[in-house]
Enzyme design. Structure first.
Site, PDB file in Angstrom:
ATOM      1  N   GLY A 213     -48.637  27.699 -78.206  1.00 15.30           N
ATOM      2  CA  GLY A 213     -47.769  28.177 -76.964  1.00 15.30           C
ATOM      3  C   GLY A 213     -47.200  27.127 -76.026  1.00 15.30           C
ATOM      4  CD  GLU A 430     -68.684  37.431-101.327  1.00 14.54           C
ATOM      5  OE1 GLU A 430     -68.969  37.392-100.337  1.00 14.54           O
ATOM      6  OE2 GLU A 430     -67.933  36.968-102.115  1.00 14.54           O
TER       7      GLU A 430
END
Length: 632
Positions: A213, A430
């Site tokens: 920003g 996983e």
């Protein structure tokens, strides 16, 4: 857009003449002149022409300069070019005597044609000079192609018409907004600061990662103060011609003084503000441009009302003369937003999005650590696209989750047909990550586990940090190492083999262990000594003996973490297998479902509803039979 002149002054009107039209006029005139000549049938040489004169077979001829054209007695036409200087009054008199029956016409060149021939080279020279130096430049703001080189290529915006950005449009960087708010007050009432002898900073350097920003904050300052905003990038100053960049710098600051109070914003200033050294001579274009910036910023006065803002993500490579007091007096750090900042940024970007009742923006803010403002804007836009492609009436939580996973891991490769062996290997891999993360107290809470391929990954385990971490403890770092290595350990324990699926885990674990040893001082053997480079151009390399010891300690940390992950999985083999089986059945399970499996609660999902409409290209009788069978 602004015309580049002070308010109330219009630039001098330039003639609407254009070089392409001039060139077309010249070409058209040449075609016209060439079209006036009669077509020629036969070209002859001098000897043949003399034979025709001797035999009297010429009925008419026209002499124009050194060109002779005519018609024979049999009606055919001829033409030739006589030697220059050989055609004079005696030559014409001799023709009349030798061909008395022929009509001989001697044409004198037109005055206009002679004038055009004489003026054509000068007109071409003028056209080139006009195009290169005198032509009005609409985009460059200068005169001609060459004259525009020295003009600044900035864009001028006004707060009301162009930027329309205020501090309300900037979120997640509250400290930076507070630090630059005094610039707004100075631009509104400069005498308030100078009445006590104070001096407002000439320049403010905005430092932060890409997408956090910096440019938006600079526009907001201009919008709050309601002053012109002159924006330019560092690369716009650099050209192949030495001195052009310095000229553009002077032109930019001169226009800023005419428009004061105003803001000059230089984006990516490191393109011209790098440290000066022995790698380039004093006449280098970049160094000349930097010198011009330094001189111009030294020439500011308190009452001129010009503030220079610059943005970079590489403040460490800027020249010390540029960031000293009196030029860029202060540096404002624009960090990546924390969880509250991400929530505020999401709140701004979802204002134009139709949200579903199940959307939890705080959960999304927690699930997007290290996302910049630009990343969050892309997340909201991607979620809206996902919902649109599904044909939904609003954007739901699942759409945000899908958009976040797509940005972070890549699009789900649902068309990929994996074999049963690949799915089983991915599921146990996983599951190893998931069980270690669920049982490690220092690890972040688990969010979900999936074996759906995304990008280059066959599956993924997602975490949901409860807070943003500004530092890492040794216990947390070791817990992260064990989670990273849980997938490889599960492959060894359940499948008796290993695969290349752990390559990314190995890279991440090695990088984390290296930072623990080289930068964080978390190894007793190496001690409290820094060996990293921190991105500096020059760094002291460790001795070969020290480098060997560092590599040994990195490997020791990874081995210890792997042994810890192995012990955790061995103590919960049955739970790990249940998670793998659930992944094979559902492909994706949530963090709450993983916790339930660890605590002994099976996954309880409602059965998907039966279809109530006929799918396309499907026989209604087949659907009725299926529904009857399901109901009875």
């Amino acid at each position: 857009m602004s015309n580049g002149k002070p308010d109330g002054q219009q630039p001098p009107r330039m003639p609407a003449f254009r070089f392409p039209m001039f060139l077309l006029l010249i070409v058209g005139l040449a075609f016209l002149l060439s079209g006036l000549r009669q077509p020629i049938d036969v070209r002859v040489d001098i000897n043949e022409f003399r034979s025709m004169v001797d035999s009297g077979t010429i009925s008419a001829m026209t002499i124009s300069g050194n060109s002779i054209s005519g018609e024979r007695t049999d009606g055919s036409r001829f033409a030739l070019d006589y030697p220059v200087g050989a055609i004079d009054s005696d030559f014409v008199k001799e023709l009349h005597e030798r061909v008395p029956d022929a009509v001989i016409i001697v044409e004198k060149p037109s005055v206009w044609v002679q004038l055009m021939v004489m003026m054509l080279p000068w007109l071409l020279i003028f056209a080139v000079v006009w195009f290169m130096f005198l032509r009005p430049g609409a985009k460059t703001g200068g005169s001609g192609l060459m004259g525009g080189f020295g003009r600044s290529r900035h864009s001028t915006m006004t707060a009301e018409e162009d930027t329309n950005v205020t501090f309300d449009d900037v979120a997640g960087i509250e400290e930076a907004k507070e630090e630059v708010s005094e610039i707004v007050e100075f631009l509104k009432s400069p005498k308030r600061f100078t009445r006590l002898g104070g001096r407002v900073p000439h320049g403010v350097l905005l430092v932060g990662a890409p997408g956090c920003g910096k440019t938006l904050l600079a526009k907001a300052i201009a919008g709050e103060a309601n002053v012109p905003f002159l924006s330019v990038t560092g690369s716009d100053f650099v050209e192949m011609f030495v001195g052009v960049g310095a000229s553009r710098v002077r032109n930019l600051f001169e226009e800023a003084r005419q428009r004061s109070p105003c803001i000059i914003f230089i984006d990516e200033i490191d393109a011209v503000g790098r440290k000066r050294g022995n790698f380039s001579g004093g006449h280098d274009e970049r160094e000349q441009t930097l010198n011009a910036v330094l001189v111009e910023m030294d020439g500011f006065k308190n009452d001129e009302g010009v503030i220079v803002l610059a943005a970079t993500n590489r403040a460490d490579i800027l020249d010390p003369a540029l960031v000293r007091p009196g030029r860029f007096d202060r540096q404002v750090h624009v960090p990546a937003p924390d969880v509250d900042g991400r929530l505020a940024i999401l709140g701004i970007h979802v204002q134009s999005v139709v949200l579903g009742p199940d959307v939890d923006l705080r959960r999304m803010a927690r699930g997007t650590p290290m996302f910049s403002g630009a990343d969050l804007e892309a997340l909201v836009n991607e979620a809206a696209i996902v919902a649109t492609m599904k044909g939904n009436e609003h954007v739901g939580q699942d759409d945000f989750e899908e958009a976040r996973d797509k940005i972070k891991w890549g699009k789900a490769r649902k068309s990929h047909v994996a074999t049963d062996e690949e799915r089983r290997l991915t599921a146990y891999h996983e599951a190893g990550h998931a069980i270690v993360q669920a049982l490690e107290e220092e690890a972040d809470p688990i969010h979900k586990v999936s074996i759906i391929p995304r990008g280059p990954f066959g599956g993924a385990t997602f975490s949901l940090p409860e807070r943003d971490r500004t530092y890492y403890t040794k216990r947390h770092a070791l817990a992260m190492l064990r989670v990273m290595l849980g997938g490889r350990v599960a492959e060894e324990e359940f499948l008796g083999d290993i695969s290349s699926g752990a390559s990314s885990d190995i890279c991440q674990a090695t990088a984390l262990a290296r930072r623990m040893v080289e930068e964080w001082g978390m190894d007793d053997e190496i001690g409290f000594v820094h060996h990293g480079t921190d991105g500096e151009m020059w760094s002291v390399r460790p001795s070969p003996d020290t480098a060997r010891r560092i590599e040994e300690q990195i490997k020791r940390l990874v081995d210890v973490a792997k042994d810890g992950a192995r012990q955790t999985i061995k103590d919960a083999l049955d739970k790990c297998e249940e998670i793998a089986k659930a992944l094979l059945e559902y492909e994706t399970i949530t963090g709450d479902e993983v916790t339930g499996l660890v605590e002994g609660r099976p996954i309880d999902r409602p059965e998907p509803p039966l279809p109530t409409t006929v799918p396309p290209l499907c026989d209604r009788s087949v659907v009725d039979d299926l529904l009857d069978g399901a109901n009875g």
